[in-house]
Design an enzyme around this catalytic site. Structure first.
Site, PDB file in Angstrom:
ATOM      1  CD  GLU A 168      -2.186  -3.260  -3.523  1.00 52.59           C
ATOM      2  OE1 GLU A 168      -3.405  -3.334  -3.256  1.00 52.59           O
ATOM      3  OE2 GLU A 168      -1.446  -2.403  -3.025  1.00 52.59           O
ATOM      4  CB  SER A 190      -0.962  -0.021   1.201  1.00 53.31           C
ATOM      5  OG  SER A 190      -1.980   0.937   1.057  1.00 53.31           O
ATOM      6  CG  HIS A 245      -5.413  -2.874   0.299  1.00 54.38           C
ATOM      7  ND1 HIS A 245      -4.565  -2.605  -0.762  1.00 54.38           N
ATOM      8  CD2 HIS A 245      -5.156  -1.908   1.237  1.00 54.38           C
ATOM      9  CE1 HIS A 245      -3.849  -1.521  -0.483  1.00 54.38           C
ATOM     10  NE2 HIS A 245      -4.188  -1.095   0.715  1.00 54.38           N
TER      11      HIS A 245
END
Length: 300
Positions: A202, A106, A272
């Site tokens: 992602e 992230s 996630h």
């Protein structure tokens, strides 16, 4: 008897609202055999950040100077982009040379991208303390994969991918991470040039049209055409709209795949989501597909 790996938890980005998940993560990581240390400012709070910029910058430098075996972020969120111009990249690279594995995903994508861009040093895309080890129910795959990656036992991961790629073999530098974070760094000094790479991506809470917009940015900037393959992890948390009319991730992948002219493979267990593998960032890897089974290997 082998000494336990020294693991330091630190907070480089968003604020840790409650200490309980961190304590839970420490217990679970300790049970896995890690010698866990909590950085002095890991629970600091400033607005939405885990301490002001100076506090978080000092924490990263403090961890790098100590050079533990594993530097694991408590959580992501947002905040690392503020620090990129001030980070001592040579100090971080020196810690890597001493054996430190910097792990996260992230917002941690910014740190991993900058480290590769400025020094060529590798890092690891993997779980974080609160998001994974501090959750109510611990996933069965994530902790074992993480431990094996940190001890050097993990040298490959397998996943089931979309049809149409049987016999595909590609080799290149593995890199990528959070798509939004990647695009935010394009055109900055913190963007690494990785021609001939294996790019994995992602994201979370981004509608497919926003994902498409980011991918088109990478396409129009010439990034996608330089890659040997693009590996797609989880794109979770988005809401359907009445305006979609059949437009979804599947149609998006088909559109971008046709435009980019490089293989786009779905199914990488990363993002996630509770179940995630731990992947090296910035190292040579090989992708092999047989039928719909893909193997991504980075061992010697």
């Amino acid at each position: 008897m082998t000494a336990p790996l020294r693991l330091t938890l630190y907070t480089p980005s968003g604020v840790v609202l409650q200490a309980a998940p961190v304590r839970q993560a420490i217990r679970r990581l300790s049970a896995q055999g890690f010698d866990v240390t909590l950085d002095a400012s890991a629970l600091a709070k400033h607005q939405r950040f885990g301490g002001d910029d100076d506090v978080r910058l000092a924490a990263i430098h403090r961890v790098a100077a100590a050079a533990p075996d594993v530097a694991l972020a408590t959580r992501g969120g947002y905040g690392l982009t503020r620090l990129l111009d001030r980070l001592d990249w040579a100090l971080l690279a020196h810690s890597v040379a001493q054996g430190t594995r910097w792990v996260g995903y992230s917002d941690l994508t910014a740190l991993q991208m900058g480290l590769l861009a400025h020094t060529g040093a590798p890092s690891w895309c993997g779980p974080m303390a609160i998001d994974d080890f501090g959750r109510d129910e611990l996933d069965e795959v994530t902790p074992d994969c993480f431990r094996e990656a940190m001890t050097g036992e993990l040298e490959a991961i397998g996943f089931r991918t979309s049809a149409g790629w049987d016999g595909l073999v590609r080799r290149g530098r593995l890199w990528g991470g959070n798509l939004t974070m990647l695009c935010s760094l394009l055109g900055t000094p913190h963007w690494p040039s990785v021609p001939g790479g294996l790019l994995f991506l992602e994201d979370v809470n981004e509608h497919p049209y926003r994902v498409e917009r980011c991918l088109l940015q990478l396409l129009q900037a010439g990034v996608l055409a330089q890659q040997k393959a693009v590996l797609l992890g989880s794109f979770s948390g988005w809401q359907k709209s009445p305006l979609d009319r059949g437009y979804d991730l599947k149609t998006l992948w088909a559109y971008i795949g046709q435009r980019a002219g490089v293989p786009l493979l779905t199914g990488v267990p990363f993002g996630h989501v509770p179940t995630k593998v731990t992947l090296p960032f910035g190292v040579e890897a090989e992708l092999v597909v047989e039928g719909r089974q893909a193997l991504l290997a980075w061992g010697d």
